[in-house]
Design a protein around this motif. Structure first.
Motif, PDB file in Angstrom:
ATOM      1  N   ARG A 167       0.815  -1.228   0.000  1.00 41.34           N
ATOM      2  CA  ARG A 167       0.000   0.000   0.000  1.00 41.34           C
ATOM      3  C   ARG A 167       0.841   1.268   0.000  1.00 41.34           C
ATOM      4  O   ARG A 167       0.338   2.336  -0.289  1.00 41.34           O
ATOM      5  CB  ARG A 167      -0.948   0.010   1.195  1.00 41.34           C
ATOM      6  CG  ARG A 167      -2.104  -0.928   1.020  1.00 41.34           C
ATOM      7  CD  ARG A 167      -3.144  -0.772   2.129  1.00 41.34           C
ATOM      8  NE  ARG A 167      -3.771  -2.051   2.326  1.00 41.34           N
ATOM      9  CZ  ARG A 167      -3.620  -2.836   3.387  1.00 41.34           C
ATOM     10  NH1 ARG A 167      -2.909  -2.428   4.407  1.00 41.34           N
ATOM     11  NH2 ARG A 167      -4.203  -4.005   3.444  1.00 41.34           N
ATOM     12  N   GLY A 168       2.120   1.157   0.302  1.00 39.09           N
ATOM     13  CA  GLY A 168       2.983   2.326   0.335  1.00 39.09           C
ATOM     14  C   GLY A 168       3.693   2.632  -0.973  1.00 39.09           C
ATOM     15  O   GLY A 168       4.499   3.551  -1.035  1.00 39.09           O
ATOM     16  N   LEU A 174       4.478   6.280  -2.335  1.00 34.10           N
ATOM     17  CA  LEU A 174       3.961   7.298  -1.416  1.00 34.10           C
ATOM     18  C   LEU A 174       5.037   7.801  -0.468  1.00 34.10           C
ATOM     19  O   LEU A 174       5.964   7.064  -0.126  1.00 34.10           O
ATOM     20  CB  LEU A 174       2.810   6.720  -0.588  1.00 34.10           C
ATOM     21  CG  LEU A 174       1.563   6.271  -1.342  1.00 34.10           C
ATOM     22  CD1 LEU A 174       0.574   5.642  -0.378  1.00 34.10           C
ATOM     23  CD2 LEU A 174       0.943   7.442  -2.076  1.00 34.10           C
ATOM     24  N   GLU A 189       4.899   9.745   5.243  1.00 32.78           N
ATOM     25  CA  GLU A 189       3.776  10.291   6.016  1.00 32.78           C
ATOM     26  C   GLU A 189       2.427   9.710   5.597  1.00 32.78           C
ATOM     27  O   GLU A 189       1.453   9.798   6.329  1.00 32.78           O
ATOM     28  CB  GLU A 189       3.720  11.817   5.878  1.00 32.78           C
ATOM     29  CG  GLU A 189       4.931  12.526   6.447  1.00 32.78           C
ATOM     30  CD  GLU A 189       6.151  12.463   5.529  1.00 32.78           C
ATOM     31  OE1 GLU A 189       6.007  12.223   4.313  1.00 32.78           O
ATOM     32  OE2 GLU A 189       7.271  12.622   6.057  1.00 32.78           O
ATOM     33  N   ARG A 190       2.350   9.124   4.411  1.00 30.10           N
ATOM     34  CA  ARG A 190       1.091   8.546   3.935  1.00 30.10           C
ATOM     35  C   ARG A 190       1.115   7.019   3.956  1.00 30.10           C
ATOM     36  O   ARG A 190       0.258   6.377   3.355  1.00 30.10           O
ATOM     37  CB  ARG A 190       0.808   9.051   2.518  1.00 30.10           C
ATOM     38  CG  ARG A 190       0.551  10.558   2.533  1.00 30.10           C
ATOM     39  CD  ARG A 190       0.045  11.126   1.239  1.00 30.10           C
ATOM     40  NE  ARG A 190      -1.014  10.363   0.635  1.00 30.10           N
ATOM     41  CZ  ARG A 190      -1.147  10.231  -0.696  1.00 30.10           C
ATOM     42  NH1 ARG A 190      -0.300  10.796  -1.505  1.00 30.10           N
ATOM     43  NH2 ARG A 190      -2.140   9.528  -1.185  1.00 30.10           N
ATOM     44  N   CYS A 191       2.085   6.442   4.668  1.00 28.77           N
ATOM     45  CA  CYS A 191       2.257   4.980   4.714  1.00 28.77           C
ATOM     46  C   CYS A 191       1.919   4.427   6.091  1.00 28.77           C
ATOM     47  O   CYS A 191       2.692   3.644   6.666  1.00 28.77           O
ATOM     48  CB  CYS A 191       3.687   4.626   4.346  1.00 28.77           C
ATOM     49  SG  CYS A 191       4.156   5.081   2.680  1.00 28.77           S
ATOM     50  N   ASN A 192       0.789   4.785   6.624  1.00 26.15           N
ATOM     51  CA  ASN A 192       0.434   4.393   7.987  1.00 26.15           C
ATOM     52  C   ASN A 192       0.408   2.882   8.210  1.00 26.15           C
ATOM     53  O   ASN A 192       0.736   2.415   9.295  1.00 26.15           O
ATOM     54  CB  ASN A 192      -0.910   5.005   8.380  1.00 26.15           C
ATOM     55  CG  ASN A 192      -0.831   6.514   8.429  1.00 26.15           C
ATOM     56  OD1 ASN A 192       0.231   7.072   8.713  1.00 26.15           O
ATOM     57  ND2 ASN A 192      -1.925   7.181   8.139  1.00 26.15           N
TER      58      ASN A 192
END
Length: 177
Positions: free
Chosen positions: A13-14, A17, A20-23
């Motif tokens: 999902r990262g 990215l 900061e957007r890879c929670n």
């Protein structure tokens, strides 16, 4: 980590990215990054996240094969992204002008500009059976903003060494003169 489908999905999902957007990735990568917790190591952190997501997103063929890793080869002799692109050209996975253009474009860009394009490039290389040395890529990405010219030169030299093929001086006829 990629043995777990849950971890692999979270890491994928990262792709492309910023950190900061890879929670979903923090759970898996923060334990590996204890040495990079201060603000001066943001580039190293981003490199870890980028390469982890690229590894998790490998095509099935690339996941099912184990790359040959010769640990006797010095770090600077290991294949970098330029060498992988050179191999892709010699194996007709990527067209020569496309690979060269991509390298020249990356050589002029900051890491903010090259990170989003890495997933598509890695997918193309891996789908064509071209290996990527993840450790070398991670190191290069971590230092990109501080040593871009040195790294880009190394990538371009490696690319041209491989993509150009043997020179006229490499043939037996020339050696006999």
């Amino acid at each position: 980590m990629c043995a777990s489908k849950e971890a692999c999905a979270a890491l994928r999902r990262g792709l492309g990215l910023p950190v900061e957007r890879c929670n979903t990735m923090h759970r898996y990568l923060v334990p590996w990054l204890r040495d990079h917790d201060n603000g001066h190591h943001g580039d190293a952190r981003r490199a870890y996240y980028a390469v982890a997501s690229l590894i998790a997103a490998r095509p099935r063929l690339a996941r099912d094969t184990t790359p040959d890793q010769d640990t006797s080869v010095s770090w600077l002799e290991r294949d970098n992204l330029g060498a992988s692109l050179g191999q892709a050209v010699t194996h007709s996975v990527v067209k020569e002008n496309s690979a060269e253009s991509a390298l020249h474009l990356m050589a002029r860009q900051s890491s903010d500009a090259i990170h989003p394009g890495l997933p598509a490039l890695a997918r193309q290389l891996l789908a064509g059976g071209i290996a990527i040395d993840w450790a070398v890529l991670m190191e290069d990405l971590a230092w990109w903003n501080r040593s871009r010219d040195r790294i880009a030169t190394r990538w371009l030299e490696s690319y041209f060494r491989i993509a150009a093929g043997p020179t006229p001086f490499d043939t037996a006829e020339e050696n006999d003169r």
